[in-house]
Enzyme design. Structure first.
Site, mmCIF file in Angstrom:
data_model
loop_
_atom_site.group_PDB
_atom_site.id
_atom_site.type_symbol
_atom_site.label_atom_id
_atom_site.label_comp_id
_atom_site.label_asym_id
_atom_site.label_seq_id
_atom_site.Cartn_x
_atom_site.Cartn_y
_atom_site.Cartn_z
ATOM 1 N N PHE A 138 44.352 106.975 58.068
ATOM 2 C CA PHE A 138 45.524 106.885 57.190
ATOM 3 C C PHE A 138 45.089 107.430 55.838
ATOM 4 C CE2 PHE A 138 48.458 105.111 54.129
ATOM 5 C CZ PHE A 138 49.622 105.651 54.651
ATOM 6 N N THR A 139 46.020 108.089 55.139
ATOM 7 C CA THR A 139 45.684 108.850 53.929
ATOM 8 C C THR A 139 44.889 108.037 52.897
ATOM 9 O OG1 THR A 139 47.887 108.276 53.145
ATOM 10 C CG2 THR A 139 47.628 110.442 54.164
ATOM 11 N N ARG A 168 54.138 114.660 57.632
ATOM 12 C CA ARG A 168 52.900 114.003 58.066
ATOM 13 C C ARG A 168 52.177 115.019 58.949
ATOM 14 N NH1 ARG A 168 51.836 108.957 55.334
ATOM 15 N NH2 ARG A 168 51.257 110.698 54.064
ATOM 16 N N PHE A 200 49.740 115.363 49.283
ATOM 17 C CA PHE A 200 51.123 115.358 49.757
ATOM 18 C C PHE A 200 52.085 114.704 48.770
ATOM 19 C CE2 PHE A 200 51.252 110.864 50.900
ATOM 20 C CZ PHE A 200 49.897 110.563 51.004
ATOM 21 N N LYS A 253 55.773 96.832 53.723
ATOM 22 C CA LYS A 253 56.333 97.215 55.034
ATOM 23 C C LYS A 253 56.833 95.954 55.746
ATOM 24 C CE LYS A 253 53.746 100.941 53.995
ATOM 25 N NZ LYS A 253 52.874 101.049 52.804
ATOM 26 N N TYR A 299 49.523 81.817 34.245
ATOM 27 C CA TYR A 299 48.515 82.863 34.461
ATOM 28 C C TYR A 299 47.628 82.507 35.649
ATOM 29 C CZ TYR A 299 44.966 86.393 33.652
ATOM 30 O OH TYR A 299 44.125 87.457 33.817
ATOM 31 N N ASP A 357 43.953 96.938 59.638
ATOM 32 C CA ASP A 357 45.032 97.390 58.756
ATOM 33 C C ASP A 357 46.316 96.841 59.368
ATOM 34 O OD1 ASP A 357 47.122 98.628 57.489
ATOM 35 O OD2 ASP A 357 46.161 100.593 57.366
HETATM 36 C C1 LIG Z 1 49.057 102.093 57.680
HETATM 37 C C2 LIG Z 1 49.033 101.969 56.198
HETATM 38 N N1 LIG Z 1 47.919 101.533 55.579
HETATM 39 C C3 LIG Z 1 47.862 101.434 54.246
HETATM 40 C C4 LIG Z 1 48.915 101.766 53.431
HETATM 41 C C5 LIG Z 1 48.759 101.700 51.943
HETATM 42 O O1 LIG Z 1 49.553 100.736 51.400
HETATM 43 P P1 LIG Z 1 50.240 100.874 49.935
HETATM 44 O O2 LIG Z 1 51.177 102.026 49.996
HETATM 45 O O3 LIG Z 1 50.924 99.557 49.753
HETATM 46 O O4 LIG Z 1 49.156 101.075 48.946
HETATM 47 C C6 LIG Z 1 50.100 102.207 54.036
HETATM 48 C C7 LIG Z 1 51.287 102.555 53.227
HETATM 49 O O5 LIG Z 1 51.543 103.581 52.753
HETATM 50 C C8 LIG Z 1 50.152 102.333 55.457
HETATM 51 O O6 LIG Z 1 51.260 102.772 56.070
#
Ligand SMILES: Cc1ncc(COP(=O)(O)O)c(C=O)c1O
Length: 439
Positions: A106-107, A364, A430, A240, A54, A197
């Protein structure tokens, strides 16, 4: 493989949202490069070395050491994936009424900034919003836009600037080191932190080596370290660059910030020596961190993306240029120029490609951008379909099949209908929205 009739039905059941298709109904899956890469034999072997204690698992220390060796940040707080790291950094650094500049939204990143009481401000260069601009570093920050924000809002209202490497939403476009150096100087001289990021930092490093002056002879790891040294903290979605199916982390230099994050991770993820991952996952990730920085790997990865891009461009298909690092992005606004942006051309095009060949892409554009504070669709300048290529999964022959399907759809593009919502979720619409064709 499926028949066209089966795909027509599957698309209808999925509400014309490729996120809602069953993977068994998909032939070539270019939905995302997130968690879809193939692990190597070394990574699979790492799974057998899981220390599932753990607390204080040896895999955590291997992971910490790999991150420190490649990226150089001092403290690592593991998370199950990137958005958990975004959540923590946003909650810790942002106060109600703050502004967070960034090189394009980013979303999930923007949503976490907003939930913490902040407002995202786009400070990327204007060329990034133009699919036809051949600027080699479309991820660069416009320093005038950044300065203007500091002048207007005051540096005390800007806790950090968020800098993405290989900017996802404009096509996987790199930021240059020359620009990053200036951004870092401007931020730090105003007491503003730089949060990186670094989801696709290695891919960005490849682009710098490929075409930024003075870097051709530097290694991917040297360039990566130079990038990270200009920043104070980083959020990472290891799904990624790092070639794992799950995992991520927050990395920081400041020990106080690290303590706050360690305190927070136990609330949302798990103890600070596993943060939502099993020991075996951390081992595979530690190995992936080192593998992804190997030149032969990253070159093959980005050049495969370029192969597909060149093929489509050669056939006159409108794509974002230059081709970026993790996928080829179709310019749906041009592709389906008979549709209004509120008929969601990119969403409609992704569905049409799936129906044509079973190739799964994703939107996108106007759907991903969501609604602004006024409740209206944000209608971003870029209305794109992303053909995202998983790492170490497909061959060039698969890319040829994809290109043939896109050309087929291009030939009958005038017949593609727009879409309207039948279901619209509140957050990150989305992922789960459903649509029907407009009359
Ligand atoms: C540029 C970027 N930042 C953040 C994220 C968020 O990461 P995760 O999908 O692992 O939560 C992503 C992935 O979707 C991304 O492409």
């Amino acid at each position: 493989m499926t028949t066209r009739d089966e795909r027509v039905k599957a698309a209808e059941v999925a509400g014309y949202n490729t996120f809602l298709l069953k993977s068994e109904d998909v032939y070539i899956d270019l939905l995302t490069d997130s968690g879809t890469s193939a692990m190597s034999d070394r990574q699979w072997s790492g799974l057998m070395l899981g220390d599932e204690a753990y607390a204080g698992s040896r895999n955590f220390y291997n992971l910490e050491k790999a991150m420190q060796d490649i990226y150089g940040y001092k403290h690592l707080i593991p998370t199950h994936q990137g958005r958990a790291a975004e959540h923590m950094i946003s909650q810790i650094l942002i106060n109600e009424g703050d502004f967070i500049p960034g090189n394009m939204y980013f979303t999930t990143t923007r949503l976490h900034q907003e939930i913490a009481g902040g407002t995202f401000v786009d400070v990327i260069i204007s060329e990034a919003h133009d699919p036809t601009s051949l600027h080699p570093f479309k991820g660069d920050v416009d320093l005038d836009k950044f300065q203007k924000l500091i002048d207007e809002k005051g540096a005390d209202k800007i806790p950090y600037i968020c800098i993405a490497t290989a900017v996802n939403m404009c096509g996987g476009q790199p930021i240059s080191l020359a620009n990053m150096r200036l951004v870092s100087e401007m931020a730090h001289s105003n007491g503003i932190l730089v949060v990186h990021d670094m989801t696709r930092c290695i891919e960005n490093a490849y682009m710098i080596k490929d075409h930024e002056e003075g870097y051709a002879d530097k290694s991917i790891t040297e360039i990566t370290r130079e990038i990270c040294d200009l920043t104070d903290a980083a959020t990472m979605s290891s799904k990624k660059d790092h070639l794992v199916n799950i995992g991520g982390f927050l990395a920081v230099n400041d020990p106080e910030l690290a303590d706050k994050a360690r305190n927070m991770v136990v609330v949302y993820e798990g103890l600070h020596t596993y943060g939502g991952m099993a020991g075996r996952d951390m081992e595979a990730l530690a190995i992936g961190i080192r593998e992804c920085a190997e030149y032969e790997h990253i070159r093959a990865r980005v050049e495969q993306v370029r192969y597909l891009g060149a093929k489509l461009d050669g056939e006159g298909i409108p794509i974002v240029k230059p081709v970026g690092t993790h996928g080829v992005f179709l310019d749906a606004r041009k592709f389906l120029d008979h549709l209004d942006q509120d008929q969601f051309p990119a969403q409609a095009l992704a569905a049409e490609i799936y129906i044509d060949s079973g190739v799964r892409a994703m939107e996108r554009g106007n759907v991903s951008a969501g609604r602004g504070p006024d409740g209206e669709n944000r209608k971003p300048p870029l209305e794109l379909v992303r053909l995202t290529i998983p790492r170490r999964v497909y061959t060039q022959a698969h890319m040829d099949v994809v290109a043939e399907s896109i050309m087929e759809v291009y030939d009958h593009r005038g017949k593609v209908k727009g879409l309207e919502f039948t279901y619209e979720p509140e957050y990150l619409r989305f992922f789960q929205a459903k649509f029907k064709p407009t009359a």
